[in-house]
Scaffold this active site. Structure first.
Site, PDB file in Angstrom:
ATOM      1  CB  CYS A   4      -0.911   0.000   1.219  1.00  0.00           C
ATOM      2  SG  CYS A   4      -1.903  -1.485   1.311  1.00  0.00           S
ATOM      3  CG  HIS A   6      -3.464   2.863   2.082  1.00  0.00           C
ATOM      4  ND1 HIS A   6      -3.906   2.398   0.872  1.00  0.00           N
ATOM      5  CD2 HIS A   6      -3.532   1.810   2.948  1.00  0.00           C
ATOM      6  CE1 HIS A   6      -4.214   1.124   0.996  1.00  0.00           C
ATOM      7  NE2 HIS A   6      -4.004   0.744   2.244  1.00  0.00           N
ATOM      8  CG  ASN A  29      -6.818  -1.580   1.008  1.00  0.00           C
ATOM      9  OD1 ASN A  29      -6.136  -1.080   0.111  1.00  0.00           O
ATOM     10  ND2 ASN A  29      -6.306  -2.031   2.143  1.00  0.00           N
TER      11      ASN A  29
HETATM   12  O1  UT7 Z   1      -4.033  -1.855   3.287  1.00  0.00           O
HETATM   13  C1  UT7 Z   1      -3.239  -2.520   4.205  1.00  0.00           C
HETATM   14  C2  UT7 Z   1      -3.559  -2.098   5.535  1.00  0.00           C
HETATM   15  N1  UT7 Z   1      -4.720  -2.789   6.022  1.00  0.00           N
HETATM   16  C3  UT7 Z   1      -5.345  -2.315   7.055  1.00  0.00           C
HETATM   17  O2  UT7 Z   1      -4.974  -1.281   7.556  1.00  0.00           O
HETATM   18  C4  UT7 Z   1      -6.464  -3.121   7.688  1.00  0.00           C
HETATM   19  C5  UT7 Z   1      -6.396  -2.958   9.162  1.00  0.00           C
HETATM   20  N2  UT7 Z   1      -7.360  -3.741   9.890  1.00  0.00           N
HETATM   21  C6  UT7 Z   1      -8.693  -3.545   9.812  1.00  0.00           C
HETATM   22  O3  UT7 Z   1      -9.154  -2.711   9.068  1.00  0.00           O
HETATM   23  C7  UT7 Z   1      -9.588  -4.322  10.739  1.00  0.00           C
HETATM   24  O4  UT7 Z   1      -8.802  -5.000  11.694  1.00  0.00           O
HETATM   25  C8  UT7 Z   1     -10.516  -5.339  10.010  1.00  0.00           C
HETATM   26  C9  UT7 Z   1     -11.561  -4.585   9.205  1.00  0.00           C
HETATM   27  C10 UT7 Z   1      -9.674  -6.229   9.125  1.00  0.00           C
HETATM   28  C11 UT7 Z   1     -11.247  -6.197  11.038  1.00  0.00           C
HETATM   29  O5  UT7 Z   1     -11.988  -5.379  11.938  1.00  0.00           O
HETATM   30  P1  UT7 Z   1     -11.939  -5.671  13.489  1.00  0.00           P
HETATM   31  O6  UT7 Z   1     -12.847  -4.727  14.131  1.00  0.00           O
HETATM   32  O7  UT7 Z   1     -10.482  -5.631  13.892  1.00  0.00           O
HETATM   33  O8  UT7 Z   1     -12.548  -7.115  13.569  1.00  0.00           O
HETATM   34  P2  UT7 Z   1     -11.890  -8.417  14.200  1.00  0.00           P
HETATM   35  O9  UT7 Z   1     -10.858  -8.965  13.297  1.00  0.00           O
HETATM   36  O10 UT7 Z   1     -11.514  -8.093  15.599  1.00  0.00           O
HETATM   37  O11 UT7 Z   1     -13.127  -9.412  14.230  1.00  0.00           O
HETATM   38  C12 UT7 Z   1     -14.279  -9.144  15.037  1.00  0.00           C
HETATM   39  C13 UT7 Z   1     -15.292 -10.218  14.777  1.00  0.00           C
HETATM   40  C14 UT7 Z   1     -14.741 -11.638  14.892  1.00  0.00           C
HETATM   41  O12 UT7 Z   1     -15.735 -12.424  15.494  1.00  0.00           O
HETATM   42  P3  UT7 Z   1     -15.645 -12.790  17.050  1.00  0.00           P
HETATM   43  O13 UT7 Z   1     -14.345 -13.518  17.212  1.00  0.00           O
HETATM   44  O14 UT7 Z   1     -15.683 -11.491  17.779  1.00  0.00           O
HETATM   45  O15 UT7 Z   1     -16.865 -13.628  17.264  1.00  0.00           O
HETATM   46  C15 UT7 Z   1     -14.570 -12.064  13.459  1.00  0.00           C
HETATM   47  O16 UT7 Z   1     -14.676 -13.451  13.293  1.00  0.00           O
HETATM   48  O17 UT7 Z   1     -15.835 -10.108  13.462  1.00  0.00           O
HETATM   49  C16 UT7 Z   1     -15.722 -11.385  12.788  1.00  0.00           C
HETATM   50  N3  UT7 Z   1     -15.510 -11.107  11.378  1.00  0.00           N
HETATM   51  C17 UT7 Z   1     -16.511 -10.971  10.494  1.00  0.00           C
HETATM   52  N4  UT7 Z   1     -17.845 -11.051  10.626  1.00  0.00           N
HETATM   53  C18 UT7 Z   1     -18.585 -10.828   9.540  1.00  0.00           C
HETATM   54  C19 UT7 Z   1     -14.330 -10.922  10.740  1.00  0.00           C
HETATM   55  N5  UT7 Z   1     -14.572 -10.643   9.445  1.00  0.00           N
HETATM   56  C20 UT7 Z   1     -15.888 -10.670   9.262  1.00  0.00           C
HETATM   57  C21 UT7 Z   1     -16.729 -10.460   8.161  1.00  0.00           C
HETATM   58  N6  UT7 Z   1     -18.056 -10.537   8.325  1.00  0.00           N
HETATM   59  N7  UT7 Z   1     -16.242 -10.143   6.938  1.00  0.00           N
END
Ligand code: UT7
Length: 331
Positions: A113, A258, A288
């Protein structure tokens, strides 16, 4: 010494639009989860054999037209991408041919990125030293084929879109142009956001069926870790750009980060102590697009009147490596 100015810019995304609803069944996700956790409403994905070179070609032609340059004027092509059509050579050489350019230098850089700003820094130095007069810089990524399009890949799969943004860089005539660039990396985090294959150090020497069955050719991201670092590094590298130029946020018309997650963008605005709309966001439209987010956002922010001639803007990126970077520009 003349600064390096952006004299033309454009972008192109594939025709195929994929909405959050389209992903609900495929990835066991929901429109609501994607919107609230990332801000994304839709993204564009390539179809059939469409590749990054095809998207780059359209964006490049439009940027060249806007700058009033022809292929004969271009003396270097730099492409920032993590998803070239072929493992090697990169898209740079393909564009040299597709645009019928002279046998100039053409190459790719692979820093995820952050690639557009890394490319900007390289181009800036070639122009400032007088070695080049007109550089085509493209940020392009087509990562949709590397996504796991099943519930197993939903944490990453819903975030990425495909796209290309191109700029023409030339010596500025009236003080406009790039004021500074700052590049960083911290390689101990390589495996927090990576695509392992094809690899030439592993037992399969590229690909093996076993590796593919294990999904080692898919994009892997530790979202929480990336998020944590991004919200610290973005403000840090933006401040570095301000300090290097004796500027404060009051002097900045727009920060163009970004586009990784609208929650990251909100956190950056908060940490900088500025109004939310000073930090540009268009992630709802494209997701993204990796190396393409900044040039696409720059085009749209300009069209929306977020900045104009004479204004100062700051570009900032964070991505795999980890790498991060900023550029301060007088428009
Ligand atoms: O371009 C490169 C740079 N990239 C970034 O900067 C991305 C940085 N990270 C993020 O944007 C976020 O961490 C994400 C959007 C990837 C994830 O968001 P989050 O709030 O950190 O969610 P999480 O990974 O903590 O997951 C929370 C919950 C989990 O369920 P439990 O364990 O709480 O029951 C996941 O299994 O959300 C669940 N989950 C989903 N549910 C529905 C993860 N992905 C999904 C999904 N749909 N697509």
């Amino acid at each position: 010494m003349n600064r390096t100015a952006i004299t033309g810019m454009s972008f192109h995304v594939p025709d195929k639009i994929v909405t959050n609803t389209d992903l609900e069944e495929m990835m066991n996700t929901s429109d609501e989860w994607i919107r609230t956790r990332s801000g994304i409403e839709k993204r564009h994905w390539v179809e059939n054999d469409e590749g990054g070179s095809d998207l780059s070609l359209v964006a490049s032609k439009k940027a060249m037209e806007q700058a009033g340059v022809t292929g004969k004027d271009i003396d270097m092509v730099i492409v920032g991408t993590a998803s070239s059509d072929y493992y090697f050579p990169g898209i740079g050489a393909q564009l040299q041919d597709m645009l019928s350019l002279n046998t100039i230098g053409a190459f790719d850089i692979r820093v995820g990125c952050s690639a557009f700003i890394y490319g900007l820094a390289i181009a800036d130095n070639f122009i400032k030293t007088g070695q080049c007069k007109t550089i085509l810089l493209v940020g392009v990524d087509v990562l949709s084929p590397a996504l796991e399009k099943s519930p197993d890949g939903r944490d990453v799969g819903v975030l990425f879109g495909d796209g290309a943004g191109a700029v023409i860089l030339q010596p500025g005539q009236n003080g406009e142009g790039i004021l500074s660039t700052h590049l960083h990396s911290e390689g101990k985090y390589v495996k927090e956001l990576w695509c392992e294959l094809p690899s030439f150090r592993l037992e399969g020497r590229g690909f093996s069926n076993d590796m593919i069955e294990k999904g080692r050719h898919k994009l892997i991201m530790n979202g929480r870790e990336v998020f944590k670092h991004a919200v610290t590094r973005f403000p840090e590298v933006i401040q570095e750009a301000l300090d290097a130029n004796d500027l404060t946020m009051d002097d900045i018309s727009q920060v163009i980060p970004h586009q990784a997650n609208h929650r990251i963008t909100e956190a950056v605005a908060k940490r900088l102590g500025v109004a939310r709309d000073l930090v540009y966001s268009n992630i709802h439209r494209y997701g993204n697009t990796t190396a393409a987010t900044i040039p696409i956002a720059m085009c749209e922010a300009f069209e929306e009147g977020k900045f104009k001639q004479g204004d100062h803007i700051i570009l900032a990126a964070f991505g795999s490596g980890f790498t991060w970077a900023s550029a301060a520009i007088k428009w």
